[in-house]
Design an enzyme around this catalytic site. Structure first.
Site, short mmCIF file in Angstrom:
data_model
loop_
_atom_site.label_atom_id
_atom_site.label_comp_id
_atom_site.label_asym_id
_atom_site.label_seq_id
_atom_site.Cartn_x
_atom_site.Cartn_y
_atom_site.Cartn_z
N GLY A 133 -19.32 -38.19 64.64
CA GLY A 133 -18.33 -37.11 64.55
C GLY A 133 -17.87 -37.01 63.11
CB CYS A 173 -19.59 -35.24 56.68
SG CYS A 173 -18.41 -35.27 55.33
CG ASN A 231 -24.62 -35.93 55.66
OD1 ASN A 231 -24.63 -37.11 55.32
ND2 ASN A 231 -23.62 -35.14 55.38
#
Length: 447
Positions: free
Chosen positions: A268, A271, A219
Site C-alpha cells: 500500500g 507510491c 516500483n
C-alpha cells in the site's frame, strides 16, 4: 562559489531532501505554499514521522540554537528564484481522481510559479515520480517562460526513498540517476552529489525518458515480486504447502533474492499502488498498453489480499457474521517505521471488518493520529495490550518490531480467546503456539 539549493515542496520527499542537502554542506531554501507546514519546519518540527529527520532539521534550521543555520524556509517564489542555482522540485504526484493516470497539477503549478523568477542561469531538477514524457514538456515550458530562456536547464533525478529509511537513502543512495541534455546540468548535479559519489554511490547519466522510466520500472518490479509471493500463498493454502519455506528456498537463488518475498496482506502507501496504475495509463497513451497488462493482474492480486484476510478472520471465528465479535488490529500504517496510512492494507482490513459489524480496536506505534483522522469510527487503544483486552481474535497487520517482541503469554491472559492471524508472516509461530495461541499465517499450515 558554493552552490545554493532550493527545494520546492516540503512534504515527505522535500523536507528530507532539504535537510540532507544542508547536511551535505549546502545553503538551502525550502519553499511550500502551505503556511502551517512552513511554520512547523521553521521550528524544526517534522510534518511526518521519519526516523532521523527531526534531528537533522534541528542540526541545520536557521534560528534554532546550535544549528548550522544552512536551512531556511519561505513561501516567496521571488526569493526562491533569486536564491537558488539548483531548484529541486519535490511535489506530490497523486493518482488522478476517478482515473489510473497521474495528477501532474502540483508539478505543473510549481514550474509555472517558479519560471517567471528565473532571471539568470539556473538548473531545475525534477525529483517527483512523473509519466514518461513530462520532462520534455516541462523543459519546453521553462525555455519559453523563464526570463533567462536557454540559460535555464531541466534535469530529471528520480528519488528512490524507502519510508523509514529516507534520510539514509538520501545521504547514502544505492544509485543516483540523472536525466540531462547537456554537460552543464551533469556538472552541477555531480557537484551536488559529490559526497555520496565519493563514498561509492553509482552516478548514472541518462536521457530524460530513461530517468523517468527508472522509478516507475523499479516500483513495478517490486510490486510484481510482492504479488508473486502472495499468489504463491494462495496456491500453498489450496495445496497445504508453506509459503514461508517456499520463499526461503527460492530466495537462495541469487537471480531471485530474498527481499520482498514475504507473503501477507500486500502493499500500500502513497507510491507503489498509484505508480503502477499511472504507468499502465501512460503506456496506454503511448500505444504500448499491452506491454504492461500484467500490472493489472499484479494490482488485482494485491487488492485481493485484503479481502482474503477478512475472509480468513471470518473462517477462524466460526464462519458467521462479525456482529458482536471483538477484533484487535495491531498496525495501522502501510509499513513499519512510518506514520503513513495512505492506502494502508491494515486500515483497509480493519475498516472492512468494522463495516461488517465487528467491534474493531486498533493500535499502532506511530500512526494513531493519521488513522483516527482517516477512520474516526474505529476504536483505538494506547497500547497493544489494551487493544487485545477482551478480543476474540488478534490481527497482526503491520510488521512493527514492537509487535515481534510482544509477550505472547501476557497478551493471552488479556484476550477473550487466544487466536492470532498473522497478516505479515512476521511473527514466530512457535513462540505464540507455546503460549497457547492458535496461530494462523497467510499461505502457511495451521499446525
Amino acid at each position: 562559489m558554493a552552490l545554493k539549493i532550493t527545494v520546492i515542496g516540503t512534504g515527505y520527499l522535500g523536507a528530507t531532501h532539504a535537510a540532507a542537502m544542508a547536511e551535505l554542506g549546502f545553503e538551502v531554501l525550502g519553499l511550500d505554499v502551505v503556511p502551517e507546514k512552513i511554520e512547523k519546519l521553521r521550528r524544526g518540527e517534522v510534518p511526518m514521522y521519519e526516523p532521523g529527520l527531526e534531528e537533522l532539521l534541528h542540526k541545520h534550521v536557521a534560528g534554532i540554537e546550535g544549528s548550522s543555520g544552512r536551512l531556511r524556509f519561505t513561501m516567496d517564489w521571488a526569493e526562491a528564484g533569486e536564491f537558488g542555482d539548483v531548484h529541486f522540485v519535490c511535489v506530490n504526484t497523486p493518482q488522478r481522481h476517478g482515473e489510473y493516470a497521474c495528477d501532474m497539477s502540483y508539478v505543473d503549478s510549481a514550474i509555472a510559479s517558479l519560471a517567471p523568477h528565473l532571471k539568470g542561469p539556473a538548473l531545475v531538477v525534477g525529483k517527483s515520480t512523473v509519466p514518461v514524457g513530462s520532462a520534455d514538456r516541462l523543459a519546453a515550458y521553462l525555455a519559453e517562460h523563464a526570463p533567462a530562456g536557454a540559460d535555464v536547464e531541466l534535469a530529471w533525478n528520480p528519488e528512490f526513498l524507502r519510508e523509514g529509511f529516507a534520510v539514509e537513502d538520501t545521504l547514502h543512495p544505492d544509485r543516483l540517476v540523472v536525466g540531462v541534455r547537456g554537460e552543464r546540468a551533469e556538472k552541477l548535479l555531480r557537484e551536488v552529489y559529490a559526497t555520496p559519489v565519493a563514498e561509492g554511490s553509482p552516478f548514472m547519466v541518462t536521457d530524460f525518458a530513461t530517468a523517468e522510466l527508472v522509478k516507475t520500472s523499479a516500483n513495478s518490479f517490486l510490486a510484481t515480486k510482492i504479488s508473486f509471493i502472495n499468489a504463491m500463498a494462495e496456491v500453498c493454502e489450496a495445496a497445504d504447502g508453506d509459503v514461508a519455506k517456499l520463499a526461503e528456498a527460492i530466495g537462495y537463488d541469487d537471480r531471485i533474492g530474498k527481499k520482498f518475498l514475504r507473503a501477507g496482506i500486500g502493499f500500500g502507501g502513497g507510491c507503489l499502488p498509484k505508480d503502477i496504475r499511472a504507468f499502465m495509463a501512460r503506456a496506454g497513451e503511448l500505444g504500448a498498453d499491452q506491454a504492461l497488462t500484467f500490472l493489472r493482474e499484479i494490482d488485482s492480486i494485491n487488492m485481493r489480499q485484503r479481502g482474503r484476510m477478512v475472509e480468513l478472520t471470518r473462517q477462524e471465528l466460526g464462519g458467521g457474521a462479525f456482529l458482536g465479535k471483538r477484533v484487535a488490529v495491531l498496525g495501522a500504517t502501510f509499513k513499519p517505521d512510518s506514520d503513513d496510512v495512505r492506502d494502508s492494507p491494515a486500515l483497509n482490513v480493519a475498516g472492512q471488518i468494522h463495516l461488517q459489524g465487528g467491534q474493531v480496536t486498533v493500535y499502532d506505534p506511530k500512526g494513531m493520529d493519521n488513522a483516527r483522522s482517516l477512520f474516526p469510527t474505529l476504536g483505538y487503544a494506547d497500547s497493544a495490550l489494551e487493544a487485545v483486552r477482551g478480543a476474540d481474535v488478534v490481527l497482526h497487520l503491520t510488521e512493527w518490531r514492537e509487535f515481534r517482541e510482544l509477550d505472547a503469554q501476557a497478551l493471552g491472559e488479556a484476550a477473550a480467546q487466544r487466536l492470532i492471524l498473522d497478516g505479515r508472516n512476521a511473527l514466530d509461530p512457535e513462540v505464540w503456539r507455546k503460549a497457547g495461541w492458535r496461530y494462523r499465517g497467510m499461505g502457511r499450515p495451521t499446525a
